[in-house]
Write a protein that holds these residues in place. Structure first.
Motif, PDB file in Angstrom:
ATOM      1  N   TYR A 215       0.816  -1.205   0.000  1.00  0.00           N
ATOM      2  CA  TYR A 215       0.000   0.000   0.000  1.00  0.00           C
ATOM      3  C   TYR A 215       0.857   1.266   0.000  1.00  0.00           C
ATOM      4  N   LEU A 216       1.847   1.310   0.881  1.00  0.00           N
ATOM      5  CA  LEU A 216       2.623   2.544   1.045  1.00  0.00           C
ATOM      6  C   LEU A 216       3.647   2.779  -0.060  1.00  0.00           C
ATOM      7  N   ASP A 282       8.891   9.201   0.868  1.00  0.00           N
ATOM      8  CA  ASP A 282       8.837   8.682  -0.507  1.00  0.00           C
ATOM      9  C   ASP A 282       7.676   7.712  -0.690  1.00  0.00           C
ATOM     10  N   LEU A 283       6.504   8.123  -0.236  1.00  0.00           N
ATOM     11  CA  LEU A 283       5.337   7.241  -0.363  1.00  0.00           C
ATOM     12  C   LEU A 283       4.904   7.108  -1.817  1.00  0.00           C
ATOM     13  N   ASP A 284       4.419   5.936  -2.144  1.00  0.00           N
ATOM     14  CA  ASP A 284       3.872   5.660  -3.481  1.00  0.00           C
ATOM     15  C   ASP A 284       2.627   4.803  -3.262  1.00  0.00           C
ATOM     16  N   ILE A 285       1.519   5.483  -2.958  1.00  0.00           N
ATOM     17  CA  ILE A 285       0.323   4.792  -2.494  1.00  0.00           C
ATOM     18  C   ILE A 285      -0.294   3.923  -3.587  1.00  0.00           C
ATOM     19  N   HIS A 286      -0.549   2.656  -3.218  1.00  0.00           N
ATOM     20  CA  HIS A 286      -1.215   1.707  -4.109  1.00  0.00           C
ATOM     21  C   HIS A 286      -2.462   1.186  -3.383  1.00  0.00           C
ATOM     22  N   GLN A 287      -3.593   1.815  -3.662  1.00  0.00           N
ATOM     23  CA  GLN A 287      -4.836   1.421  -3.002  1.00  0.00           C
ATOM     24  C   GLN A 287      -5.314   0.083  -3.549  1.00  0.00           C
ATOM     25  N   ARG A 288      -5.591  -0.864  -2.693  1.00  0.00           N
ATOM     26  CA  ARG A 288      -6.160  -2.145  -3.113  1.00  0.00           C
ATOM     27  C   ARG A 288      -7.664  -2.057  -2.966  1.00  0.00           C
TER      28      ARG A 288
END
Length: 712
Positions: A215-216, A282-288
């Motif tokens: 997610y993060l 350095d967040l790269d949000i990947h919403q599931r």
């Protein structure tokens, strides 16, 4: 102490003292450790603590840990995911060592030394809690793991209040501690740490380090660097309060505290700490996503699958249990859906009528496999959503009311082939002549119906039954196949008048045809059903016509192919359920005429492979159909109104208005475009020939007098 106080840590100082002395009264050795901690060794404390714990045995109720479920197409393509807790369990060797060290350093630095309970840590925490305004935890990782397992069991048991408040009594803590000791005897440290790192909440609905890492940053937990590992470890203390999206400063401050603990415990050097501390989030949000609204494709078939699970006792004794299993059981639900067919069907209905088209018209396609009943595609042009906006609905056009559909749609002329089939079954020929000149049946006119009281049914309406044809000058004698080819209403009713109505409804019932609203079979007491007055679903239609493609074999539609849970348990799903509903030679004779309708009237003499089918339109031109099939695929194509059920004649649809709105207007072209794209990837064999054909040459069309410009 109220549940709110427990949830938010609002425990007054006298409560801390009372709690401490409550524990001390039960653990005398701990009192000594509190007043003179330097006089007691860890071994002595552990020995005394274990003796007390052994006198308070406890058992941990086994409960599965919530794991997301997935709905898959037949080739394994993911359609949708469902979860209450977003979790992706991993083994210890799939978790970065930096993360393992970070969690041990900040949560339980003596994890590899104690046996589940750490009385030295409890004493230290007690002193701190009595002498400061802050609350310091003393639970070991093992103890926290046990607490999380119990919390999980409470949630599964529906004890939401208990699950929210947590276990705070002395008895609860002793119970958990005893279990912790037992757990250490049954599991290795790595197994306990892995279990803990898979169950712990790390913000929002993300549970476990793999889900949080994905997610993060969009990477697996095995690839986390030191800074990322420390950040995740820090979230355990307050996962939502330290959410790095909402509170980056707090998350960074806690991360640095973790790094300091790692230095103190010799997991990293000061230089490594400084380098990690200098890094940004350095967040790269990947919403599931979760649920059918977020389905990768086929949201309406997703909805159908969910309802199939909810309605099946194989998945639980109640709807609530089945929903819990779907959201927490890690089900892998493999469906009969063909991903390629589904994606093409989705695209085709959108090309026919865009979701937000001002006409408000609906368009749908549903495909089943002849000979199995497997649902291969289920699409419609609307957006699957509860939003109050144009083209948005969760109503599934293709299915019955009890499966998320509405009342269905009037079938129009698509029911005429079943009258012809009953005609053949009665020993007649498609080339027999009927008198189609009669267009009025007065009140009291009767039709034979042996299954009805008195052996007949009568027209009840005062105005009688007035029948009109879409094509002029058709009130005359004609062969049954001619009447079916041109869809002549007076011919169908004339054919019915020479049959027993119950023979037709018995046939339609055998073919699974029923009302979409209440599931009842077609009623022989109302002969108008033969012209499509009853409302049925497209899935019902596709399944019935599939029997003609399968030499008369009808198969109940099915969507579930295989279902397993996270533990590898298999669930029983409906098997193929097929019966011979139509005599094979009857189907073969009928296919000759229906084949010409598809190849000549729909494909206009340019059919790429053997095909058959029938158009249909209701009286006010608000529901139009083409039910077509090859030897490998049977598809119901529908276009019409689904809200006001008003006529679409003259209404601009996708930029074009049609003076007459019939099954041949959009429904048939939609079917043909779809089949031209996918048909040849599936069987397209010649249909079985009749034992004795009425055709000297099937390609000789003179008998149909094609000078007529009929469209229905």
């Amino acid at each position: 102490m109220t549940s709110s106080q427990r949830r938010h840590g609002l425990v007054p100082i006298y409560g801390k003292i009372a709690l401490f002395f409550g524990i001390s009264a039960l653990c005398g050795v701990l009192v000594a450790g509190f007043f003179l901690p330097w006089a007691s060794t860890g071994a002595t404390m552990a020995q005394g603590g274990n003796q007390i714990l052994e006198e308070n045995p406890a058992e941990l109720e086994e409960a599965s840990i919530g794991v997301p479920s997935r709905i898959l197409a037949s080739d394994g393509t993911e359609i949708a995911t469902f979860y209450a807790e977003n979790r992706q369990p991993v083994e210890i060797d799939e978790i970065a060592e930096d993360l393992q060290h970070a969690v041990v350093a900040i949560e339980d630095e003596r994890f590899y030394e104690h046996n589940g309970t750490d009385l030295r840590g409890i004493a230290r925490a007690a002193v701190s809690n009595l002498t400061s305004d802050t609350t310091q935890g003393a639970s070991t990782i093992t103890h926290q793991y046990v607490s999380q397992l119990i919390l999980n069991a409470d949630q599964l048991a529906g004890e939401e209040d208990l699950a929210m408040s947590g276990s705070t009594t002395v008895a609860d803590r002793l119970n958990e501690a005893r279990i912790s000791v037992d757990l250490e005897e049954e599991m290795s440290k790595d197994e306990i740490l892995a279990g803990y790192l898979n169950i712990v909440l790390l913000g929002g609905r993300n549970y476990g380090v793999e889900a949080a890492s994905q997610y993060l940053w969009g990477i697996p937990a095995s690839e986390l660097n030191l800074a990322q590992s420390a950040l995740l470890a820090g979230l355990i203390q307050n996962p939502n309060g330290l959410n790095p999206e909402e509170n980056p400063e707090g998350a960074l401050e806690r991360r640095d505290a973790v790094l300091e603990a790692m230095v103190r415990n010799d997991y990293i050097t000061e230089a490594e700490r400084d380098e990690a501390s200098a890094q940004d989030l350095d967040l790269d949000i990947h919403q599931r996503s979760s649920g059918c609204q977020s389905a990768a494709f086929g949201p309406y078939v997703c909805d159908y699958v969910v309802r199939s699970i909810q309605g099946d006792e194989a998945f639980g004794d109640s709807v609530e249990e089945r929903e819990a299993l779907l959201n927490r059981g890690g089900l892998e639900i493999t469906t009969t859906l063909d991903a390629t067919l589904q994606q093409e069907a989705d695209a085709e209905v959108a090309r026919t009528v865009p979701a937000d088209d001002p006409s408000g018209a609906g368009a749908s396609l549903v495909t089943v496999q002849p000979g199995t009943g497997n649902i291969m595609a289920m699409a419609q042009n609307t957006t699957y959503s509860t939003a109050d906006e144009a083209g948005a609905t969760t109503l599934n056009f293709n299915v019955d009311q009890n499966m998320g559909g509405g009342n269905g749609f009037q079938a129009g002329s698509t029911l005429k082939p079943f009258v012809a089939a009953a005609w053949i079954d009665a020993g007649n020929s498609m080339t027999d002549t009927v008198d189609a000149s009669r267009d009025e049946y007065e009140q009291g006119a009767t039709f034979d119906a042996q299954c009805q009281p008195g052996g007949e049914v009568a027209i009840p309406d005062e105005d009688g039954w007035n029948i009109s044809n879409a094509i002029e000058d058709m009130n005359k004698e004609m062969t049954v196949d001619y009447g079916l080819y041109w869809s002549i209403n007076t011919s169908t009713v004339a054919t019915l008048a020479e049959l027993d109505v119950c023979d037709v409804t018995e046939l339609t019932t055998d073919l699974g045809i029923h009302r979409a609203d209440d599931g009842e079979p077609l009623n022989p007491a109302n002969p108008s059903f033969v012209l499509g007055a009853e409302e049925v679903s497209p899935l019902t239609q596709a399944s019935a016509f599939a029997a003609f493609a399968a030499d008369g074999t009808y198969c109940r539609p099915r969507i579930l192919s295989d279902v397993t849970d996270a533990a590898g348990n298999n669930y029983e799903v409906p098997a193929e359920d097929c019966t011979e509903a139509v005599d094979p030679d009857t189907a073969a004779q009928l296919n000759e005429t229906l084949g010409l309708i598809a190849s000549e009237r729909v494909a206009e003499g340019e059919a790429s492979f053997p095909m058959a089918g029938k158009t249909g339109t209701n009286n006010n031109e608000s529901s139009t159909w083409f039910i077509g099939y090859t030897s490998g695929l049977a598809t119901a194509s529908w276009v019409g109104s689904y809200t006001e059920l008003s006529s679409l004649a003259g209404v601009p649809i996708n930029g074009t208005a049609h003076e007459d709105f019939w099954g041949s207007t959009l429904a048939a072209p939609q079917w043909l475009n779809y089949m031209n794209a996918v048909g040849e990837e599936h069987p397209t064999e010649e249909f079985t020939a009749p034992e004795e054909s009425d055709f000297d040459d099937v390609d000789d069309l003179d008998r149909y007098d094609l000078d007529h410009d009929g469209s229905e």
